[in-house]
Design an enzyme around this catalytic site. Structure first.
Site, PDB file in Angstrom:
ATOM      1  N   GLU A   1       0.830  -1.197   0.000  1.00  0.00           N
ATOM      2  CA  GLU A   1       0.000   0.000   0.000  1.00  0.00           C
ATOM      3  C   GLU A   1       0.869   1.253   0.000  1.00  0.00           C
ATOM      4  O   GLU A   1       1.964   1.258   0.552  1.00  0.00           O
ATOM      5  CB  GLU A   1      -0.876   0.004   1.256  1.00  0.00           C
ATOM      6  CG  GLU A   1      -1.686  -1.271   1.364  1.00  0.00           C
ATOM      7  CD  GLU A   1      -2.670  -1.266   2.523  1.00  0.00           C
ATOM      8  OE1 GLU A   1      -3.344  -2.286   2.691  1.00  0.00           O
ATOM      9  OE2 GLU A   1      -2.762  -0.279   3.251  1.00  0.00           O
TER      10      GLU A   1
ATOM     11  N   CYS B   1       3.692   8.547   0.859  1.00  0.00           N
ATOM     12  CA  CYS B   1       4.258   7.629   1.837  1.00  0.00           C
ATOM     13  C   CYS B   1       4.446   6.277   1.144  1.00  0.00           C
ATOM     14  O   CYS B   1       3.471   5.652   0.740  1.00  0.00           O
ATOM     15  CB  CYS B   1       3.275   7.531   3.006  1.00  0.00           C
ATOM     16  SG  CYS B   1       3.792   6.404   4.280  1.00  0.00           S
TER      17      CYS B   1
ATOM     18  N   CYS C   1       7.035  -6.681   7.576  1.00  0.00           N
ATOM     19  CA  CYS C   1       8.238  -6.202   8.275  1.00  0.00           C
ATOM     20  C   CYS C   1       8.624  -7.240   9.313  1.00  0.00           C
ATOM     21  O   CYS C   1       7.760  -7.852   9.935  1.00  0.00           O
ATOM     22  CB  CYS C   1       7.956  -4.867   8.955  1.00  0.00           C
ATOM     23  SG  CYS C   1       9.412  -4.173   9.789  1.00  0.00           S
TER      24      CYS C   1
ATOM     25  N   CYS D   1       7.347  -4.497  15.858  1.00  0.00           N
ATOM     26  CA  CYS D   1       7.007  -3.515  16.889  1.00  0.00           C
ATOM     27  C   CYS D   1       5.576  -3.814  17.383  1.00  0.00           C
ATOM     28  O   CYS D   1       4.693  -4.118  16.576  1.00  0.00           O
ATOM     29  CB  CYS D   1       7.111  -2.096  16.336  1.00  0.00           C
ATOM     30  SG  CYS D   1       8.790  -1.739  15.767  1.00  0.00           S
TER      31      CYS D   1
ATOM     32  N   CYS E   1       2.312  -1.965  15.820  1.00  0.00           N
ATOM     33  CA  CYS E   1       2.292  -1.707  14.367  1.00  0.00           C
ATOM     34  C   CYS E   1       1.654  -2.888  13.639  1.00  0.00           C
ATOM     35  O   CYS E   1       2.100  -4.034  13.786  1.00  0.00           O
ATOM     36  CB  CYS E   1       3.725  -1.490  13.877  1.00  0.00           C
ATOM     37  SG  CYS E   1       3.856  -1.425  12.076  1.00  0.00           S
TER      38      CYS E   1
ATOM     39  N   CYS F   1      -1.052   5.952   9.621  1.00  0.00           N
ATOM     40  CA  CYS F   1       0.189   5.284  10.051  1.00  0.00           C
ATOM     41  C   CYS F   1      -0.136   4.007  10.797  1.00  0.00           C
ATOM     42  O   CYS F   1      -0.966   4.017  11.691  1.00  0.00           O
ATOM     43  CB  CYS F   1       0.950   6.132  11.070  1.00  0.00           C
ATOM     44  SG  CYS F   1       1.549   7.647  10.465  1.00  0.00           S
TER      45      CYS F   1
HETATM   46  N1  SAH Z   1       9.812   0.877   9.681  1.00  0.00           N
HETATM   47  C1  SAH Z   1       9.972   2.267   9.667  1.00  0.00           C
HETATM   48  C2  SAH Z   1       9.033   2.983   8.725  1.00  0.00           C
HETATM   49  C3  SAH Z   1       7.613   2.523   8.654  1.00  0.00           C
HETATM   50  S1  SAH Z   1       6.600   2.803  10.060  1.00  0.00           S
HETATM   51  C4  SAH Z   1       9.836   2.835  11.064  1.00  0.00           C
HETATM   52  O1  SAH Z   1       9.424   2.114  11.963  1.00  0.00           O
HETATM   53  O2  SAH Z   1      10.192   3.991  11.244  1.00  0.00           O
HETATM   54  C5  SAH Z   1       6.230   4.542   9.931  1.00  0.00           C
HETATM   55  C6  SAH Z   1       5.840   5.185  11.278  1.00  0.00           C
HETATM   56  O3  SAH Z   1       4.524   4.785  11.695  1.00  0.00           O
HETATM   57  C7  SAH Z   1       6.777   4.782  12.392  1.00  0.00           C
HETATM   58  O4  SAH Z   1       7.167   5.870  13.180  1.00  0.00           O
HETATM   59  C8  SAH Z   1       5.916   3.830  13.176  1.00  0.00           C
HETATM   60  O5  SAH Z   1       6.376   3.702  14.462  1.00  0.00           O
HETATM   61  C9  SAH Z   1       4.552   4.458  13.070  1.00  0.00           C
HETATM   62  N2  SAH Z   1       3.473   3.553  13.430  1.00  0.00           N
HETATM   63  C10 SAH Z   1       3.425   2.226  13.265  1.00  0.00           C
HETATM   64  N3  SAH Z   1       2.253   1.726  13.734  1.00  0.00           N
HETATM   65  C11 SAH Z   1       1.546   2.768  14.196  1.00  0.00           C
HETATM   66  C12 SAH Z   1       0.246   2.896  14.778  1.00  0.00           C
HETATM   67  N4  SAH Z   1      -0.552   1.849  14.949  1.00  0.00           N
HETATM   68  N5  SAH Z   1      -0.173   4.125  15.119  1.00  0.00           N
HETATM   69  C13 SAH Z   1       0.615   5.211  14.897  1.00  0.00           C
HETATM   70  N6  SAH Z   1       1.837   5.158  14.365  1.00  0.00           N
HETATM   71  C14 SAH Z   1       2.306   3.938  14.008  1.00  0.00           C
HETATM   72 FE1  SF4 Z   2       8.466  -2.489  11.043  1.00  0.00          FE
HETATM   73 FE2  SF4 Z   2       6.208  -1.370  11.890  1.00  0.00          FE
HETATM   74 FE3  SF4 Z   2       8.339  -1.480  13.495  1.00  0.00          FE
HETATM   75 FE4  SF4 Z   2       8.365   0.171  11.368  1.00  0.00          FE
HETATM   76  S1  SF4 Z   2       7.006   0.317  13.144  1.00  0.00           S
HETATM   77  S2  SF4 Z   2       9.997  -1.233  12.053  1.00  0.00           S
HETATM   78  S3  SF4 Z   2       7.174  -1.072   9.902  1.00  0.00           S
HETATM   79  S4  SF4 Z   2       7.191  -3.248  12.716  1.00  0.00           S
END
Ligand code: SAH
Ligand code: SF4
Length: 367
Positions: free
Chosen positions: A94, A107, A114, A118, A121, A343
């Site tokens: 996406e 974006c 991934c 995290c 996420c 996000c």
């Molecule tokens: N992997 C990279 C880039 C993709 S995530 C990273 O982690 O930076 C892009 C951003 O969205 C990151 O800052 C991530 O922490 C945030 N993000 C992920 N899941 C989210 C959620 N459920 N609500 C708000 N931000 C989120």
């Molecule tokens: Fe991967 Fe999501 Fe963590 Fe970014 S925030 S490193 S996309 S698991």
């Protein structure tokens, strides 16, 4: 289309020069073809009128300009547009275009899924499927430009900024991502300023150390916690590369750039988890050691995440603490959540049903 043809969309300027060199052609052809593909949006060699018919025929035999197919194209009530695009091997990813004032920020994704897991996420919950190729990353920008009015070198930019904040961890797909960001910034390709292309990372420190040797792209760092105990839970890669190491590495990256840029620190605010007064105090103390802009992202919920978004009052209070601590702070307003484009809501689709992708399919079906 043939498996043996080279997809020229994926070749950086230097690789395209090598390609022409091996064909026995002059290197300047690379610049011509780059401009056709990335500035005029050409999809076939026949369109390239400053190249001889004979060379065009030769190119068509060994190379192609291949873009992924668009599966979904949805626009949110607030103007945010989301595309789901089909990748080779059955996966889909996406990408999101966010209009805001005179900016149009795209974006883009760097991986299908991934591996970093995290806890807040949904891309992480989906698990890892594969890295995107350079062609698949750069094609996202081409598709977005074409779908929002097309290529017009003399006109306004359809996409003014790119952030690698979609699915995936860019630094876990180092070579392909570096080639793609170089093309985004190359004057013969997309010509975006280095201030307008931002790579977001959760802190893969060894890759970050290498990054400064090969590019000067802008950086966003996903911090989410200012103490290691909490960050170990939210961003598990912290167990390998803890906060102190990450901060040093980020500072080193910016000192190499030799300009006045600073990183954006991203901090997803999760109710009761990292939004309390003590967290704010720890964050101020930490960020004093790292010149930056702070971007607070209210948590975007997804099914079975187990986390909640803080109230508006709690978000405002956290922001006020930061400003009191003299940290330049903005709150990212949720955009496009009615089309699941916010996000952390980017989940794509994965073809192979490993245990974790099965889990994702269950999450999706629960919606
Ligand atoms: N992997 C990279 C880039 C993709 S995530 C990273 O982690 O930076 C892009 C951003 O969205 C990151 O800052 C991530 O922490 C945030 N993000 C992920 N899941 C989210 C959620 N459920 N609500 C708000 N931000 C989120
Ligand atoms: Fe991967 Fe999501 Fe963590 Fe970014 S925030 S490193 S996309 S698991």
């Amino acid at each position: 289309m043939s498996e043996s043809k080279v997809n020229l969309l994926g070749l950086s300027p230097s690789k395209l020069e090598e390609f022409f060199d091996t064909l026995g052609e002059k290197k300047f052809r690379a610049v011509q073809v780059l401009k056709w593909m990335h500035q005029q949006g050409a999809s076939s060699f026949d369109e390239m009128t400053n190249i001889s018919k004979a060379l065009r025929a030769k190119l068509a035999e060994v190379a192609e300009i291949r873009e992924p197919e668009i599966l979904v194209d949805k626009t949110s009530k607030d103007g945010t547009r989301k595309w789901v695009i089909q990748m080779d091997g059955g996966s889909a990813i996406e990408m999101v275009l966010i209009p805001e004032g005179d900016r149009r920020t795209l974006c883009v994704s760097s991986q299908v899924g991934c591996s970093l897991d995290c806890s807040f996420c949904s891309t992480g919950k989906q698990g890892f499927n594969r890295n995107l190729s350079t062609a698949e990353i750069i094609a996202q920008l081409r598709v977005a430009i074409r779908c929002s009015g097309g290529f017009d070198p003399s006109g306004e930019r359809r996409v003014s900024n790119v952030v690698l904040m979609g699915m995936g961890e860019p630094l876990m797909n180092f070579d392909n991502v570096v080639d793609a960001v170089q093309m985004m910034m190359d004057d013969n390709a997309y010509g975006l300023s280095k201030r307008r292309v931002t790579l977001s990372t959760s802190g893969v420190v060894p890759a970050l150390e290498k990054l400064g040797d090969v590019t000067d792209v802008s950086l966003a760092v996903s911090l989410h916690a200012a103490n290691n105990e909490l960050r170990d839970v939210l961003v598990p890669i912290n167990k390998k590369y803890p906060i102190e190491m990450l901060v040093e590495s980020v500072n080193r990256y910016f000192s190499k750039l030799g300009d006045k840029r600073v990183p954006t620190v991203e901090y997803t605010l999760i109710a009761g988890v990292n939004d309390q007064p003590e967290h704010a105090r720890q964050l101020v103390k930490l960020l004093r050691k790292m010149p930056c802009k702070l971007n607070l992202i209210p948590f975007n919920p997804f099914p079975n995440s187990g986390y909640e978004r803080p109230s508006e009052a709690a978000i405002a209070k956290f922001k006020a603490e930061m400003l009191k601590g003299k940290i330049l702070t903005t709150v990212r307003r949720t955009r496009g959540d009615d089309v699941d484009a916010a996000c952390g809501q980017l989940v794509g689709q994965v073809a192979d049903r490993t245990r974790r992708s099965q889990k994702y399919i269950e999450l999706r079906e629960a919606k």
